[in-house]
Design a protein around this motif. Structure first.
Motif, mmCIF file in Angstrom:
data_model
loop_
_atom_site.group_PDB
_atom_site.id
_atom_site.type_symbol
_atom_site.label_atom_id
_atom_site.label_comp_id
_atom_site.label_asym_id
_atom_site.label_seq_id
_atom_site.Cartn_x
_atom_site.Cartn_y
_atom_site.Cartn_z
ATOM 1 N N ASP A 127 32.114 41.259 36.828
ATOM 2 C CA ASP A 127 31.358 42.362 37.552
ATOM 3 C C ASP A 127 32.620 43.176 38.314
ATOM 4 N N ALA A 128 32.656 42.146 38.967
ATOM 5 C CA ALA A 128 33.888 42.739 39.935
ATOM 6 C C ALA A 128 35.116 43.844 39.499
ATOM 7 N N ILE A 129 35.615 43.050 38.489
ATOM 8 C CA ILE A 129 36.601 43.488 37.579
ATOM 9 C C ILE A 129 36.388 44.739 36.972
ATOM 10 N N ARG A 130 35.520 45.359 36.925
ATOM 11 C CA ARG A 130 34.557 46.612 36.097
ATOM 12 C C ARG A 130 34.633 47.116 37.246
ATOM 13 N N ALA A 131 34.424 47.277 38.157
ATOM 14 C CA ALA A 131 33.820 48.264 39.488
ATOM 15 C C ALA A 131 35.573 47.826 40.542
ATOM 16 N N ASP A 132 36.232 47.352 39.798
ATOM 17 C CA ASP A 132 37.355 47.919 40.682
ATOM 18 C C ASP A 132 38.173 49.266 40.116
ATOM 19 N N GLU A 191 39.401 41.091 26.319
ATOM 20 C CA GLU A 191 39.423 42.577 27.326
ATOM 21 C C GLU A 191 38.445 43.458 26.642
ATOM 22 N N HIS A 192 38.936 44.340 25.679
ATOM 23 C CA HIS A 192 38.373 45.502 25.320
ATOM 24 C C HIS A 192 36.228 45.166 24.601
ATOM 25 N N ALA A 233 45.731 45.697 29.709
ATOM 26 C CA ALA A 233 46.551 44.603 29.971
ATOM 27 C C ALA A 233 46.277 44.169 31.195
ATOM 28 N N GLU A 234 46.411 44.825 32.553
ATOM 29 C CA GLU A 234 46.297 44.487 33.801
ATOM 30 C C GLU A 234 44.668 43.387 33.858
ATOM 31 N N ILE A 235 43.456 44.247 32.948
ATOM 32 C CA ILE A 235 42.679 43.366 33.318
ATOM 33 C C ILE A 235 42.947 41.789 32.682
ATOM 34 N N SER A 236 43.659 42.110 31.965
ATOM 35 C CA SER A 236 43.554 40.342 30.869
ATOM 36 C C SER A 236 44.482 40.060 31.683
ATOM 37 N N VAL A 237 45.427 39.993 32.973
ATOM 38 C CA VAL A 237 45.714 39.274 34.051
ATOM 39 C C VAL A 237 44.709 38.249 34.490
ATOM 40 N N ARG A 238 43.827 39.167 35.083
ATOM 41 C CA ARG A 238 42.353 38.759 35.675
ATOM 42 C C ARG A 238 42.074 38.271 34.853
#
Length: 422
Positions: A25-30, A309-310, A322-327
Motif C-alpha cells: 500500500d505504501a508503494i502505491r501511495a508513493d 507489478e502490473h 520498472a522502479e516499482i519492481s525494485v521495491r
C-alpha cells in the motif's frame, strides 16, 4: 490440486500478510503522490510515436509491389499495432492515465485496434481476470477455455490438440480476445441470458466487421485506386494481414510469459471467501511471472515484462513498473517469497512445454499434481517434516534471514534431486 490454503502455501501468518500488504500500500501511495508531468509526457510521446510509425508503415505499403517495401511496411505497421495494443490500449483501458482527466487517454473513451470491443475486454480482463487471477473456475484466462495448462484441468482427448490450438490462438489472438467475453460454451438457461448473448454477439460482429473492413477492404482498395493496380491492392491486404499476425503472436507471447511459465501458481475457490486486500496482493505475487527486459523490450511489451507489478497495481502508469519492481523484489527477499522471472525466450519456452506435455493424460507425466513445474499445492511440503507447515518460517541462525516459501521450495527440490541421484 491447486493451492487451496494460500497462507499455508506461502509460509506466512495473518500478521505477516497484513504487514506485507501495508508495505505494498505504501508503494502505491508513493507512486500516486509522485504522478505528474513526466508521466503525462511519456504517454503523449508514446501516442505520437505510434501514430508516426503507423503512418510510416501505411506509406511504405503503398510501394508494396516491391518485396522490400512490402516487408518494411508490414513490419512497421505490425510494430505500430503492438504499441497500440500493449502500451496504449491495454494500459489506457486499465485506467492508468485516468488521473490526467484527458479524454484522449481515458479508460471510458478508448477503443482499441482489436476485434474485441473495449467494453467486453474491460469486463473479462480488468474485472474477472484481475480480481480472480488464476482461480480455477473463475478466471477464464486459465487456458482461455481452450488449452490445458494445469493438471487441475481434467484431461480429455480434445487436449491432444493443445499445441495446434495454441498455434492458431497465437496467430489469431485478437479473435480469441473477441470470443472470450461471449463464453460460447456456457448454457444460457434464462431469457435474459440469451438476450445478453445476442447483444454481445451483435457488438462483436460490429467490431469484427469494422476491423476487417479497415484492414482488408477500405485501405487496400484505396491503395489499388491510387496506384491503379489490383495487384497493389492485394499486396496491401496481405501486408495488413502480416501486420496483424505480428501483433497477435507477440501479444500471445507476452501474455503467456506472464501467466503460464513455471512458478505462476493456480488457486481454488476455497481460499477466496473473505479475502483481504493483503491476501489479494499475495495471490497476485504468487500467480504472476515476469521476464527480464531493458527499456526497449519493456516498452514493446507494454511493460508487461513486469507482470507481477502490473497485477499488484494494474491502474498505476506502466512507465513506473520498472522502479516499482525494485521495491517488490526487495519485499520478496524480506518475506522469503519467490520472485518468478527469467529471460523472455526461457519463459515462453516453459509455457509451450507446459502446453505440450499437458496435452497428454496425467499417467504419462512424471511429477504429481501437487508438485509439478506448472501445478503446485501446499501438499508439496508434506515430506519436509514440519508439524505445522505454515510455521516453517524461521530465522536462519547463520545468516539471520527469514526462511519461508522460497526456502521451502528449495528444500523440496533439494530432496527431489537427492532421490534422483540415489
Amino acid at each position: 490440486m491447486a493451492i487451496s490454503d494460500i497462507l499455508e502455501y506461502a509460509h506466512l501468518s495473518h500478521s505477516d500478510i497484513e504487514a506485507l500488504g501495508a508495505e505494498l500500500d505504501a508503494i502505491r501511495a508513493d507512486i500516486e503522490a509522485d504522478r505528474g508531468e513526466r508521466d503525462a509526457r511519456y504517454i503523449r510521446n508514446t501516442i505520437r510515436f505510434h501514430r508516426g510509425l503507423e503512418l510510416t508503415g501505411r506509406a511504405l505499403i503503398f510501394g508494396s509491389t516491391r518485396r522490400s517495401m512490402w516487408w518494411a511496411g508490414a513490419s512497421a505497421l505490425g510494430i505500430a499495432k503492438i504499441i497500440e495494443n500493449m502500451e496504449l490500449g491495454h494500459n489506457v483501458m486499465h485506467g492508468q492515465w485516468d488521473w490526467m482527466n484527458d479524454p484522449e487517454v481515458h479508460s471510458t473513451s478508448w477503443e482499441w485496434d482489436n476485434t474485441g470491443p473495449s467494453a467486453h475486454w474491460k469486463h473479462t480482463h480488468n474485472y474477472i481476470h484481475h480480481k480472480y487471477t488464476n482461480v480455477l473456475g473463475m478466471d477464464d484466462d486459465v487456458g482461455y477455455g481452450l488449452l490445458r495448462v494445469t493438471r487441475d484441468q481434467r484431461w480429455r482427448p480434445f487436449y491432444l490438440g493443445n499445441i495446434f490450438y495454441n498455434t492458431l490462438l497465437a496467430m489469431f489472438f485478437e479473435y480469441g480476445v473477441a470470443a472470450q467475453h461471449l463464453e460460447l460454451g456456457r448454457k444460457r438457461k434464462t431469457e435474459a441470458d440469451r438476450l445478453a448473448l445476442k447483444r454481445d454477439l451483435a457488438d462483436v460482429g460490429t467490431k469484427v466487421g469494422r476491423q476487417i473492413g479497415k484492414d482488408y477492404v477500405v485501405y487496400p482498395a484505396a491503395v489499388g485506386l491510387v496506384k491503379r493496380s489490383p495487384k497493389a491492392a492485394t499486396k496491401a491486404m496481405t501486408a495488413n494481414l502480416l501486420a496483424n499476425i505480428i501483433r497477435n503472436v507477440w501479444t500471445n507471447a507476452v501474455i503467456f510469459c506472464g501467466h503460464f511459465p513455471d512458478g505462476a501458481e493456480k488457486f481454488t475457490k476455497k481460499d477466496m471467501a473473505g479475502e483481504s486486500q493483503a491476501q489479494w496482493y499475495l495471490r497476485q505475487m504468487l500467480g504472476s511471472a515476469n521476464f527480464r527486459s531493458g527499456p526497449v523490450l519493456g516498452f514493446m511489451s507494454g511493460n508487461l515484462s513486469y507482470q507481477i507489478e502490473h497485477h499488484l497495481f494494474p491502474d498505476l502508469p506502466s512507465n513506473r513498473l520498472a522502479e516499482i519492481s525494485v521495491r517488490v523484489r526487495a519485499l520478496c527477499e524480506k518475506y522469503d517469497l519467490p520472485y518468478t522471472t527469467g529471460s523472455l525466450p526461457v519463459q515462453y519456452a516453459k509455457s509451450w512445454r507446459t502446453i505440450a506435455k499437458l496435452s497428454l493424460p496425467n499417467k504419462y507425466l512424471s511429477a504429481t499434481s501437487d508438485d509439478a513445474p506448472e501445478t503446485a499445492s501446499e501438499r508439496r511440503f508434506d515430506n519436509l517434516g514440519a508439524d505445522d507447515k505454515r510455521l516453517f518460517r524461521t530465522i536462519d541462525s547463520t545468516t539471520g534471514r527469514r526462511r519461508g516459501l522460497r526456502s521451502a521450495i528449495a528444500a523440496v527440490r533439494s530432496g527431489a534431486n537427492a532421490k534422483s541421484a540415489a
